[in-house]
Design a protein around this motif. Structure first.
Motif, PDB file in Angstrom:
ATOM      1  N   GLU B  15       0.966  -1.243  -0.059  1.00 35.01           N
ATOM      2  CA  GLU B  15       0.038   0.055  -0.015  1.00 35.01           C
ATOM      3  C   GLU B  15       0.712   1.516  -0.128  1.00 35.01           C
ATOM      4  N   GLY B  16       0.324   2.014  -1.128  1.00 37.18           N
ATOM      5  CA  GLY B  16       1.368   3.371  -1.006  1.00 37.18           C
ATOM      6  C   GLY B  16       2.115   3.689  -2.048  1.00 37.18           C
ATOM      7  N   GLN B  17       2.394   2.410  -2.730  1.00 34.17           N
ATOM      8  CA  GLN B  17       3.383   2.420  -3.647  1.00 34.17           C
ATOM      9  C   GLN B  17       2.732   2.834  -5.095  1.00 34.17           C
ATOM     10  N   ALA B  18       3.487   2.995  -5.961  1.00 30.15           N
ATOM     11  CA  ALA B  18       2.871   3.291  -7.541  1.00 30.15           C
ATOM     12  C   ALA B  18       3.129   2.347  -8.650  1.00 30.15           C
ATOM     13  N   LEU B 104     -14.866  -5.165 -29.110  1.00 28.31           N
ATOM     14  CA  LEU B 104     -13.531  -4.871 -28.258  1.00 28.31           C
ATOM     15  C   LEU B 104     -12.586  -6.072 -28.278  1.00 28.31           C
ATOM     16  N   TYR B 105     -11.323  -5.789 -28.408  1.00 31.53           N
ATOM     17  CA  TYR B 105     -10.420  -6.816 -28.501  1.00 31.53           C
ATOM     18  C   TYR B 105      -9.498  -6.433 -27.217  1.00 31.53           C
ATOM     19  N   PHE B 106      -9.497  -7.487 -26.234  1.00 27.33           N
ATOM     20  CA  PHE B 106      -8.739  -7.443 -25.045  1.00 27.33           C
ATOM     21  C   PHE B 106      -7.357  -7.993 -24.973  1.00 27.33           C
ATOM     22  N   GLY B 107      -6.462  -7.233 -24.277  1.00 21.46           N
ATOM     23  CA  GLY B 107      -5.130  -7.974 -23.743  1.00 21.46           C
ATOM     24  C   GLY B 107      -5.366  -8.866 -22.705  1.00 21.46           C
ATOM     25  N   GLU B 108      -4.387  -9.325 -22.324  1.00 19.20           N
ATOM     26  CA  GLU B 108      -4.391 -10.511 -21.456  1.00 19.20           C
ATOM     27  C   GLU B 108      -4.492 -10.098 -19.991  1.00 19.20           C
ATOM     28  N   GLY B 109      -4.177  -8.570 -19.998  1.00 17.85           N
ATOM     29  CA  GLY B 109      -4.539  -8.119 -18.723  1.00 17.85           C
ATOM     30  C   GLY B 109      -3.389  -8.060 -17.747  1.00 17.85           C
ATOM     31  N   SER B 110      -3.199  -7.055 -16.794  1.00 23.30           N
ATOM     32  CA  SER B 110      -2.263  -6.772 -15.878  1.00 23.30           C
ATOM     33  C   SER B 110      -2.726  -7.119 -14.333  1.00 23.30           C
ATOM     34  N   ARG B 111      -2.156  -7.913 -13.759  1.00 20.64           N
ATOM     35  CA  ARG B 111      -3.052  -8.533 -12.397  1.00 20.64           C
ATOM     36  C   ARG B 111      -1.989  -7.823 -11.235  1.00 20.64           C
ATOM     37  N   LEU B 112      -2.869  -7.138 -10.567  1.00 20.58           N
ATOM     38  CA  LEU B 112      -2.324  -6.376  -9.585  1.00 20.58           C
ATOM     39  C   LEU B 112      -2.683  -6.915  -8.306  1.00 20.58           C
ATOM     40  N   ILE B 113      -1.693  -7.052  -7.499  1.00 18.74           N
ATOM     41  CA  ILE B 113      -1.988  -7.390  -5.984  1.00 18.74           C
ATOM     42  C   ILE B 113      -1.438  -6.443  -5.222  1.00 18.74           C
ATOM     43  N   VAL B 114      -2.245  -6.025  -4.060  1.00 18.72           N
ATOM     44  CA  VAL B 114      -1.772  -4.895  -3.424  1.00 18.72           C
ATOM     45  C   VAL B 114      -1.923  -5.487  -2.026  1.00 18.72           C
ATOM     46  N   VAL B 115      -0.536  -5.572  -1.132  1.00 18.53           N
ATOM     47  CA  VAL B 115      -0.761  -5.954  -0.038  1.00 18.53           C
ATOM     48  C   VAL B 115      -0.273  -4.987   1.320  1.00 18.53           C
TER      49      VAL B 115
END
Lengths: 111, 115
Positions: B15-18, B104-115
């Motif tokens: 938390e708090g990071q960019a 719409l043509y989607f990319g595979e996504g960017s999975r973000l986990i915030v701990v």
């Protein structure tokens, strides 16, 4: 306003049985409906789309018919396969050209 | 034809990071979308562009999220001061014409986990 309703959150079927996933919508704009499929850990992909009333559209064994009289665009398949297990989203092109997504139906096909 | 490309595929933050996510749409597609998809939920639109112009960013949490598409091609979505509630997959999609049938043509996504 524009909205899409998918009444089933989870549908579990045995392989070989027919599939029907419900989708109803509400819009005051021109009607363009879509079904997207999302397999586990993959991005959504377009499965079907239609803007023509009472015309059946088919792709990859699935079919759907847009019925403007009942505001419905149900997804059907005559015989489920294990590989059909996925999330299915119904979506509507809204008045500002954005997609309005339903809440999704998780389809699980068992042997 | 190359599809929509996103990077990084995964990010884990405190938390708090960019973090910044990058998207390269399909060549020639003038419309680009960023969606947030929390686990077990449908995609939720954050912002979309037609060429370099923001068409709708009303769902973008403006205090910590920003998105740009400076040359009307690639796009960057930045999250500053991430919160646990930002944990989700961030999907980029492109479309050849926002006035068409909106495939719409989607990319595979960017999975973000915030701990």
């Amino acid at each position: 306003g524009d909205s899409v309703t998918q009444t089933e959150g989870l549908v579990t079927l045995t392989e070989g049985l027919p599939v029907m996933l419900n989708c109803t919508y509400q819009t005051a704009y021109s009607t363009f409906l879509f079904w997207y499929v999302q397999h586990l850990n993959e991005a959504p992909k377009l499965l079907l789309k239609s803007s023509t009333d009472n015309k059946r559209t088919e792709h990859q064994g699935f079919h759907a018919t847009l019925h403007k009289s009942s505001s419905s665009f149900h997804l059907q398949k005559s015989s489920a396969q294990l590989s059909d297990s996925a999330l299915y989203y119904c979506a509507l092109r809204g008045s500002n050209y954005q997609l309005i997504w339903g809440s999704g139906t998780k389809l699980i096909i068992k042997p | 034809e190359a599809g929509v490309t996103q990077s990084p595929r995964y990010a884990v933050l405190q938390e708090g990071q960019a973090v910044s996510f990058w998207c390269d749409p399909i060549s020639g597609h003038d419309t680009l979308y960023w969606y947030q998809q929390p686990r077990d939920q449908g995609p939720q639109l954050l912002v979309y562009f037609r060429d370099e112009a923001v068409i709708d960013n009303s769902q973008l949490p403006s205090d910590r999220f920003s998105a740009v598409r400076p040359k009307g091609t690639n796009s960057t979505l930045k999250i500053q001061s991430a919160k646990q509630g930002d944990t989700a997959t961030y999907l980029c999609a492109s479309s050849p014409d926002s006035n068409s049938g909106n495939t719409l043509y989607f990319g595979e996504g960017s999975r973000l986990i915030v701990v």
